[in-house]
Design an enzyme around this catalytic site. Structure first.
Site, mmCIF file in Angstrom:
data_model
loop_
_atom_site.group_PDB
_atom_site.id
_atom_site.type_symbol
_atom_site.label_atom_id
_atom_site.label_comp_id
_atom_site.label_asym_id
_atom_site.label_seq_id
_atom_site.Cartn_x
_atom_site.Cartn_y
_atom_site.Cartn_z
ATOM 1 C CB CYS A 1 -0.964 -0.030 1.183
ATOM 2 S SG CYS A 1 -2.373 1.102 0.986
ATOM 3 C CG HIS B 1 -3.622 -3.549 3.451
ATOM 4 N ND1 HIS B 1 -2.569 -3.100 4.222
ATOM 5 C CD2 HIS B 1 -4.251 -2.437 2.994
ATOM 6 C CE1 HIS B 1 -2.558 -1.775 4.232
ATOM 7 N NE2 HIS B 1 -3.567 -1.348 3.490
ATOM 8 C CD GLU C 1 -1.197 -6.181 5.580
ATOM 9 O OE1 GLU C 1 -1.236 -4.977 5.881
ATOM 10 O OE2 GLU C 1 -0.909 -6.585 4.440
ATOM 11 C CB SER D 1 -2.371 -10.972 36.255
ATOM 12 O OG SER D 1 -2.373 -11.716 35.050
ATOM 13 N N GLY E 1 -3.827 -14.456 34.560
ATOM 14 C CA GLY E 1 -4.149 -14.529 33.150
ATOM 15 C C GLY E 1 -3.207 -15.471 32.424
ATOM 16 C CB VAL E 2 -3.215 -16.665 28.908
ATOM 17 C CG1 VAL E 2 -2.315 -17.541 28.037
ATOM 18 C CG2 VAL E 2 -4.633 -17.205 28.907
ATOM 19 C CG ASP E 3 -0.442 -12.606 28.348
ATOM 20 O OD1 ASP E 3 -0.692 -13.522 27.541
ATOM 21 O OD2 ASP E 3 -0.902 -11.457 28.239
ATOM 22 C CB SER E 4 1.188 -13.428 34.584
ATOM 23 O OG SER E 4 -0.117 -13.818 34.959
#
Length: 521
Positions: A87, A178, A180, A232, A234-237
């Site tokens: 683009c 685009h 992507e 936390s 959550g998934v990340d921690s």
């Protein structure tokens, strides 16, 4: 400001501010190709030092013919490596090589059918194995009117005579659409062809290799030291804690801070999960009064985020002093958090501050460990699976670090938190019973800073409004609102209004990302 994760990289994506830039990296990584995103103004020497096998120029909102256009050092095209413009990147390439770019009479947004032109030799490599006539996603207000010398057209659409171009001798390619975006039917294949077929990148990026690499790095860095891990639930921690425990065992000190901004039953669920699933000892700190005290009288969302981030650090510092030998603090920072905290316009133009990004205050004595900072959300889940974590833990909906503070519009107080928790429990209960929880990316309620008149029985009410937000997404970079059955929405609304005193109106958010974000603040 530049974010560098590895000394060397297969592909570098120069970001010109497109809302889709992160999707380019995601699509490439799906094929096992490691790439990183850097601002368009990255220094040429820094680019050369990374030894990329190719460069991608992203889209962007600017126009190449304007005075404040986002430009790069033309020497980028003299590095002897392939370049793909997308683009704005195509218009920039055209502009630099002497072509003509002008404002289009009609903007082109949405789906378009791309027809391949007669292809010969290297010009065909971008579309190798693909089919003409497929749908792609257009989003541009400028157009290429005249090609530069040495370039040829390799695809066109109804409204874009130059939908894709290529240099006749050098490995320079560009597309006006685009590839992507998921709406581009074979777009990911175009990116794959560029990376593997044209640039010669290796596709050895996977979570098994990543886990082994990170475990080794953590062990080499930590040695005999200890790591305080911010948890936390959550998934990340949780994945960070599992990875660190695999690497250093008892030298990990995971701390769960209850900041008083959690969902109903969150603290108990986190403690149970770490004990029964991860078998990792967890320290819980109740700091709810500290956080709520600092948030009193604060309504600006950016200020709320910063206060919460700073207070987290203070609480962890106090906890760290209770243990000898702690040198490091681990966080679940992800790659989108890192990217969104650095604007393409430079460090003075931050897009969005993130409570996990920006380093530690000068007064802190330990260093940061962020083993997930080069991963997207779905890659984190894949890493968790590689580490043997249960699916029900990995597939939990994302929950922001600042918690319910950014789901309450305006000032945060105990009473509003209780209102929101009760509404959230009902909404999630109905969503799970209907089978839609696992089909959606994220679902939550927002307490709006709006009161409205209602009638309950024979009495007039003037109470709060709650917004239900449920979205579908692949990686959270873009999202569409979930088309839930009206009967389900009606049950949610009826139960919330009848069971939660202080709420008399429920609305449903039908905004997509972009232009909206998933969270309201």
């Amino acid at each position: 400001m530049s974010i560098q994760l590895h000394d060397k990289v297969s592909l570098l994506i120069l970001d010109f501010g497109s809302q889709y830039t992160q999707l380019i990296a995601r699509r490439l990584r799906e094929y096992g190709i490691y790439c990183e995103i850097v601002p368009y103004h990255e220094k040429l020497e820094a680019i050369k030092a990374r030894e990329p096998k190719g460069i991608i120029l992203s889209g962007g909102p600017a126009s190449v013919y304007e005075e404040d256009a986002f430009l790069i050092d033309k020497a980028v095209f003299e590095l002897g490596i392939p370049v793909l413009g997308i683009c704005y990147g195509m218009q920039l390439m055209t502009h630099y090589f002497g072509g003509v770019v002008a404002k289009a009479e009609h903007h082109e947004y949405g789906k378009a059918e791309v027809i391949f032109d007669a292809l010969e030799g290297s010009e065909s490599k971008l579309f190798e194995g693909c089919h003409s006539g497929k749908v792609v996603w257009m989003s541009h207000g400028d157009k290429v009117e005249k090609l530069p010398e040495g370039f040829t057209r390799i695809a066109h659409s109804t409204n874009s005579p130059f939908a894709a171009i290529a240099h006749q001798e050098k490995p320079f390619y560009a597309v006006q659409f685009h590839p992507e975006v998921v709406h581009s039917e074979e777009g990911a294949l175009y990116l794959k062809n560029f990376a593997l077929g044209i640039c010669g990148c290796e596709n050895d990026w996977n979570m098994h290799n990543f886990a082994e690499e990170q475990i080794k790095k953590i062990q080499e860095r930590v040695k005999s030291g200890k790591v305080l891990c911010a948890v936390s639930g959550g998934v990340d921690s949780s994945v960070v804690a599992a990875l660190l425990y695999r690497a250093i065992g008892e030298k990990l000190i995971p701390v769960f801070v209850d900041h008083g901004l959690l969902r109903a039953g969150e603290r108990e669920a986190v403690e149970k999960m770490f004990k029964e699933n991860l078998h990792v000892p967890l320290i819980t700190v109740d700091a709810s009064e500290i956080f709520l005290g600092k948030l009193k009288g604060v309504s600006d969302p950016e200020t709320k985020r910063k206060i919460i981030g700073e207070t987290f650090i203070e609480v962890f510092d106090v906890e760290a002093k209770k243990h000898d030998g702690i040198q490091y603090l681990a966080q679940g920072t992800l790659y989108p958090d890192v990217i969104e905290s650095v604007s393409v316009k430079g460090p003075s133009k931050t897009i969005k501050s993130h409570h996990n990004v920006g380093g530690l205050p000068d007064w802190m004595t330990f260093e940061l460990i962020e083993p997930l900072r080069e991963l997207f959300k779905d890659e984190v889940r894949a890493l968790g699976a590689e580490l043997g974590m249960p699916r029900e833990m990995l597939m939990r909906h994302p929950f922001p670090g600042p918690g319910l503070a950014i789901r309450i519009m305006g000032e945060v107080n105990f009473e509003d938190l209780e209102l929101l928790r009760k509404a959230d429990v009902i909404m999630l209960d109905e969503l799970k019973k209907s089978g839609f929880y696992d089909k959606t990316w994220q679902a939550f309620t927002v307490l709006l800073n709006v009161r409205s008149v209602g009638v309950m029985g024979d009495n007039r009410t003037y109470d709060n409004t709650v917004c239900v937000r449920v979205v579908e997404a692949i990686d959270g970079m873009t999202a569409t609102f979930a088309h839930l059955p009206h009967e389900l929405l009606e049950r949610m609304s009826t139960r919330i209004i009848n069971e939660v005193d202080g709420i008399n109106r429920v609305v449903y958010d039908i905004s997509s990302k972009p232009p909206a974000t998933i969270e309201w603040e």
